[in-house]
Design an enzyme around this catalytic site. Structure first.
Site, mmCIF file in Angstrom:
data_model
loop_
_atom_site.group_PDB
_atom_site.id
_atom_site.type_symbol
_atom_site.label_atom_id
_atom_site.label_comp_id
_atom_site.label_asym_id
_atom_site.label_seq_id
_atom_site.Cartn_x
_atom_site.Cartn_y
_atom_site.Cartn_z
ATOM 1 N N GLY A 1 92.410 -25.437 54.257
ATOM 2 C CA GLY A 1 92.469 -24.903 53.110
ATOM 3 C C GLY A 1 93.458 -23.928 52.605
ATOM 4 C CG HIS B 1 109.829 -29.868 62.508
ATOM 5 N ND1 HIS B 1 109.412 -29.927 64.036
ATOM 6 C CD2 HIS B 1 108.956 -29.216 61.985
ATOM 7 C CE1 HIS B 1 107.994 -29.596 64.100
ATOM 8 N NE2 HIS B 1 107.806 -28.946 62.769
ATOM 9 C CG HIS C 1 118.421 -32.850 73.785
ATOM 10 N ND1 HIS C 1 117.008 -32.742 73.991
ATOM 11 C CD2 HIS C 1 118.429 -33.794 72.643
ATOM 12 C CE1 HIS C 1 116.211 -33.896 73.248
ATOM 13 N NE2 HIS C 1 117.288 -34.227 72.368
ATOM 14 C CG HIS D 1 103.399 -47.216 61.206
ATOM 15 N ND1 HIS D 1 103.250 -45.685 61.316
ATOM 16 C CD2 HIS D 1 104.281 -47.183 60.290
ATOM 17 C CE1 HIS D 1 103.785 -45.039 60.334
ATOM 18 N NE2 HIS D 1 104.623 -46.075 59.748
ATOM 19 C CG HIS E 1 114.654 -33.270 54.154
ATOM 20 N ND1 HIS E 1 114.343 -34.078 55.090
ATOM 21 C CD2 HIS E 1 113.309 -32.628 53.829
ATOM 22 C CE1 HIS E 1 113.291 -34.102 55.340
ATOM 23 N NE2 HIS E 1 112.352 -33.260 54.802
#
Length: 297
Positions: A280, A133, A167, A197, A123
Site C-alpha cells: 500500500g 540504481h 566495481h 526472458h 536516467h
C-alpha cells in the site's frame, strides 16, 4: 520490542535520511556544473520534493517518507531519490511471500512489520552517462530483522573503465568488512539483476544483498552503511567524465531501447516494486524508477 531494537530502528531510519540528503546535494551540484551540448542553455534541474504515505486498511498512521524527483534537468533526464519509513501489518500475500522466503511460519499469527530505507534511480540526458540504481534498507518483524540493498550500473553504451571504477570503489568500501563480501555481493547482483526472458543482465552489475542478518546488528548495519557510502564516489566521477561527451540520434536511440530492459525488469521481476505495491505504499513513489521515455524494437 526491546528498547535496543527501538533505538536501532531509529538509528537506521536517521542514517537513510542522512544519505538521502547527501545524494540530493551532490546531484544538484552536478546539475549546477557547466554542461556542453544541446542542453547547455537549459536551467539546472532542482528536486521537487513531496511527502509520501502508506495506505493502511483501517486508516491508521502507517508511515511514509519523501519522494524527490528531477525531471528534464541538464544532466538528469529523470532522477528520483526516495526515503521512507513504513509500518503496520503485512497483507495475506505479503505474509505468504515473507514466510516462504524467510522460513517464518508464524507470520500469520503476528504480521506486524517495520521497514525503512532509501532508493534511487537516475536516467540521464547524455546516452554516454550510465543510468544507475541504488538502495539500502532495514526490515523488521517480530520474527527477526534483516538488511538489504546495493547498487548497479546500467549503461546503454559501455565503457570498460567506467565499469572498473564502479566495481573497484564498491570493493574498497566492502573489503574492511571482510574480503569475502565483495565477490559474494557481486555474484548476488549478477544473479538478481538478470532478465530471464531476455537471457541477459540489465546492466554491468554491482553489488546486492537481501535478507542479510548475521545476528550482529551493529556489524550488519555498518556493512549496509558502507554500501551506501560507496555510491557517490563510485558514480559521480562517471557522470563528470561523460556528461559533456558528444552524442547523436543513434546514441539516443540505443539509450531508449536499453531503457526498455530496465522497465521490463522493474515491472516483472523487482521484489521491491512488488512489495511496495502490495503493502500500500504510494504508487508514484514505488514506480519512480521507471524511465521517462523508452522504446522497443
Amino acid at each position: 520490542m526491546s528498547e535496543d531494537m527501538l533505538a536501532q530502528k531509529s538509528e537506521a531510519a536517521a542514517w537513510f535520511r542522512q544519505l538521502r540528503d547527501e545524494i540530493v546535494a551532490a546531484f544538484e551540484a552536478l546539475e549546477d556544473s557547466p554542461v556542453q551540448g544541446p542542453l547547455a542553455d537549459t536551467d539546472a534541474g532542482r528536486f521537487e520534493v513531496n511527502e509520501t504515505t502508506r495506505a493502511s486498511d483501517d486508516g491508521s498512521d502507517a508511515g511514509g517518507g519523501l519522494m524527490s524527483v528531477i525531471r528534464g534537468g541538464r544532466v538528469f533526464e529523470k532522477v528520483g531519490v526516495n526515503v521512507s519509513t513504513v509500518y503496520g501489518a503485512l497483507g495475506v500475500r505479503a505474509q505468504a511471500a515473507m514466510a516462504a522466503r524467510k522460513g517464518l511460519p508464524g507470520m500469520a499469527d503476528d504480521p506486524r512489520f517495520w521497514a525503512s530505507g532509501i532508493s534511487l534511480v537516475a536516467h540521464m540526458q547524455n546516452p554516454h552517462v550510465p543510468a544507475v540504481h541504488m538502495n539500502t534498507r532495514m526490515f523488521w518483524t517480530p520474527h527477526g530483522w534483516w538488511f538489504g540493498g546495493g547498487s548497479d550500473l546500467n549503461p546503454c553504451i559501455e565503457y570498460d573503465e567506467d565499469t572498473a571504477h564502479f566495481h573497484d570503489t564498491q570493493k574498497e568500501h566492502l573489503d574492511p568488512h571482510g574480503l569475502a563480501h565483495y565477490p559474494r555481493l557481486k555474484e548476488w547482483a549478477d544473479s538478481y539483476f538478470y532478465i530471464p526472458h531476455r537471457g541477459r543482465a540489465r546492466g554491468v552489475g554491482g553489488i546486492f544483498m537481501d535478507d542479510y542478518c548475521t545476528g550482529d546488528w551493529a556489524a550488519d548495519f555498518a556493512l549496509t552503511q558502507d554500501i551506501g557510502r560507496a555510491f557517490l564516489p563510485a558514480y559521480v566521477p562517471l557522470v563528470e567524465r561523460r556528461k559533456d561527451q558528444a552524442w547523436d540520434e543513434a546514441d539516443k536511440d540505443a539509450q531508449l531501447i536499453h531503457r526498455g530492459l530496465y522497465a521490463e525488469y522493474n515491472l516483472v521481476y523487482d521484489r521491491g516494486t512488488k512489495f511496495g505495491l502490495e503493502t500500500g505504499h504510494d504508487a508514484n513513489a514505488v514506480l519512480m524508477s521507471l524511465p521517462p521515455l523508452a522504446k522497443w524494437v
